[in-house]
Structure formats: structure tokens, C-alpha cells
Scaffold this motif. Structure first.
Motif, PDB file in Angstrom:
ATOM      1  N   ALA A  55       0.850  -1.184   0.000  1.00 21.88           N
ATOM      2  CA  ALA A  55       0.000   0.000   0.000  1.00 21.88           C
ATOM      3  C   ALA A  55       0.889   1.237   0.000  1.00 21.88           C
ATOM      4  O   ALA A  55       1.946   1.258   0.627  1.00 21.88           O
ATOM      5  CB  ALA A  55      -0.905   0.004   1.225  1.00 21.88           C
ATOM      6  N   GLY A  56       0.470   2.252  -0.723  1.00 11.35           N
ATOM      7  CA  GLY A  56       1.250   3.480  -0.761  1.00 11.35           C
ATOM      8  C   GLY A  56       0.591   4.516  -1.636  1.00 11.35           C
ATOM      9  O   GLY A  56      -0.456   4.279  -2.239  1.00 11.35           O
ATOM     10  N   GLN A  57       1.233   5.657  -1.688  1.00 12.00           N
ATOM     11  CA  GLN A  57       0.700   6.774  -2.437  1.00 12.00           C
ATOM     12  C   GLN A  57       1.872   7.559  -3.017  1.00 12.00           C
ATOM     13  O   GLN A  57       2.923   7.655  -2.387  1.00 12.00           O
ATOM     14  CB  GLN A  57      -0.119   7.664  -1.502  1.00 12.00           C
ATOM     15  CG  GLN A  57      -0.767   8.836  -2.150  1.00 12.00           C
ATOM     16  CD  GLN A  57      -1.651   9.584  -1.164  1.00 12.00           C
ATOM     17  OE1 GLN A  57      -2.220   9.007  -0.256  1.00 12.00           O
ATOM     18  NE2 GLN A  57      -1.757  10.881  -1.345  1.00 12.00           N
ATOM     19  N   ALA A  58       1.685   8.115  -4.196  1.00  4.11           N
ATOM     20  CA  ALA A  58       2.722   8.920  -4.839  1.00  4.11           C
ATOM     21  C   ALA A  58       2.068   9.913  -5.782  1.00  4.11           C
ATOM     22  O   ALA A  58       0.901   9.756  -6.156  1.00  4.11           O
ATOM     23  CB  ALA A  58       3.685   8.020  -5.615  1.00  4.11           C
ATOM     24  N   THR A  59       2.816  10.934  -6.149  1.00  7.19           N
ATOM     25  CA  THR A  59       2.383  11.847  -7.197  1.00  7.19           C
ATOM     26  C   THR A  59       3.384  11.742  -8.343  1.00  7.19           C
ATOM     27  O   THR A  59       4.548  11.387  -8.145  1.00  7.19           O
ATOM     28  CB  THR A  59       2.295  13.310  -6.718  1.00  7.19           C
ATOM     29  OG1 THR A  59       3.573  13.718  -6.236  1.00  7.19           O
ATOM     30  CG2 THR A  59       1.248  13.467  -5.623  1.00  7.19           C
ATOM     31  N   SER A  60       2.896  12.037  -9.526  1.00  3.94           N
ATOM     32  CA  SER A  60       3.741  11.962 -10.707  1.00  3.94           C
ATOM     33  C   SER A  60       3.453  13.160 -11.591  1.00  3.94           C
ATOM     34  O   SER A  60       2.302  13.563 -11.747  1.00  3.94           O
ATOM     35  CB  SER A  60       3.447  10.665 -11.470  1.00  3.94           C
ATOM     36  OG  SER A  60       4.212  10.598 -12.648  1.00  3.94           O
ATOM     37  N   ASP A  61       4.513  13.747 -12.149  1.00  2.00           N
ATOM     38  CA  ASP A  61       4.381  14.866 -13.078  1.00  2.00           C
ATOM     39  C   ASP A  61       5.001  14.486 -14.412  1.00  2.00           C
ATOM     40  O   ASP A  61       6.046  13.819 -14.450  1.00  2.00           O
ATOM     41  CB  ASP A  61       5.120  16.108 -12.570  1.00  2.00           C
ATOM     42  CG  ASP A  61       4.481  16.739 -11.347  1.00  2.00           C
ATOM     43  OD1 ASP A  61       3.272  16.555 -11.135  1.00  2.00           O
ATOM     44  OD2 ASP A  61       5.203  17.430 -10.603  1.00  2.00           O
TER      45      ASP A  61
END
Length: 177
Positions: free
Chosen positions: A119-125
């Protein structure tokens, strides 16, 4: 026998030292980015990054499982455009990626929620920058890492480099053909 035990002891000590140093030296914030120059105007590149369906035409992780299940929601090419994936392949896992910000012909920002194998969370550009008649594409990811993931950071950098490189190469081939 004593020599083998001494060698084993030194190896264990070195591993422990590395773990402690990694936990203390690496901050909790993880940033990775990779760039490529594509021989096309930013408007043409934008067509391949402005929606989740377009992104999945060059997404390097989808090839991990030919039977992966994809579900799209929201309006393509708008904030809220989202896809979720589910795979029995532990390397592909399951999760969702949703567009959170779009600046036409310049930037796409997404949020990723990973459900499995961890489980986890990230942002990507994905940022497009004109370079003459070409476009520089910079793809980045930001996330927070727990202490165990900090220990794995060199391996993660290696894997991210491979995956992002493959994805950007796929994008370049797609746009330039």
C-alpha cells in the motif's frame, strides 16, 4: 571454521551498518525523474500524455501482465480522468492513477494509490518543455518512504531508471512514428 564465522560476522556487520546509514542518511521524501527529447512539437507529445488512456499506450508497467484488468472512469483528458488496474502478477499489483492537474501542452500531474503488493501513495508529473522544434519530456515521481523502503532506495532507483527509461522510449517511438 573460525575463518568462515569471521567472514560471516563481517558480512552481517556490514549489512547492519548499511541499514542504519540508509535509514539515517536518506530523507523520508523520495524524488525520481528522467527526461528525454522527442523530435516533435509539444502539442503532438501532449496528445500522448493528456489522458490516462493515452498514457497507457506507452506505460511500461502494463506489459508486466497481458491479462491485467483496467477500468477507466471520469472524462478523458480532464482532471478526474482515472484508471485502476488489477493484476495477479505481484510485479504489476493493483492500484489507481488519477489526473489531478492539467496545463495544456505543458504539464500533467497525477496521484497514484497503490493497493498491492504494498500500500502506498505517490504523485507523478509529466512536464513538456519546448527545445527548438523538439520537446523535452520530464517524468517524475514523488513519495514518502518508510525506513524499510529507504534501505531499498538504491534498488528502487535502478528499477525506476529502467521503467521510466522504457516508458519514455515507448513515448518517443509512438510520437515520432
Amino acid at each position: 571454521m573460525k575463518t568462515i564465522l569471521k567472514i560471516l560476522g563481517v558480512i552481517i556487520l556490514l549489512i547492519l551498518v548499511y541499514v542504519v546509514v540508509a535509514i539515517l542518511a536518506f530523507g523520508k521524501n523520495y524524488h525520481y525523474e528522467k527526461s528525454i527529447v522527442i523530435n516533435a512539437p509539444k502539442e503532438k507529445v501532449w496528445e500522448q500524455v493528456s489522458s490516462m488512456k493515452a498514457f497507457n499506450q506507452w506505460n511500461p508497467w502494463l506489459k508486466l501482465d497481458k491479462n491485467i484488468t483496467l477500468t477507466y472512469t471520469g472524462n478523458a483528458g480532464e482532471v478526474g480522468d482515472k484508471y485502476c488496474w488489477d493484476s495477479q502478477n505481484e510485479h504489476a499489483g493493483a492500484g489507481c492513477q488519477e489526473i489531478k492537474e492539467l496545463v495544456a501542452n505543458q504539464k500533467q500531474k497525477t496521484e497514484m494509490i497503490f493497493k498491492k503488493p504494498f500500500a502506498g501513495q505517490a504523485t507523478s508529473d509529466i512536464v513538456l518543455t519546448p527545445e527548438g522544434n523538439s520537446t523535452k519530456v520530464t517524468w517524475s515521481m514523488d513519495t514518502e518512504q518508510d525506513p524499510m523502503m529507504k534501505v531499498m532506495r538504491p534498488m528502487m532507483d535502478y528499477q525506476m531508471g529502467k521503467s521510466y527509461g522504457e516508458g519514455l522510449d515507448n513515448l518517443k517511438k509512438l510520437v515520432e512514428k
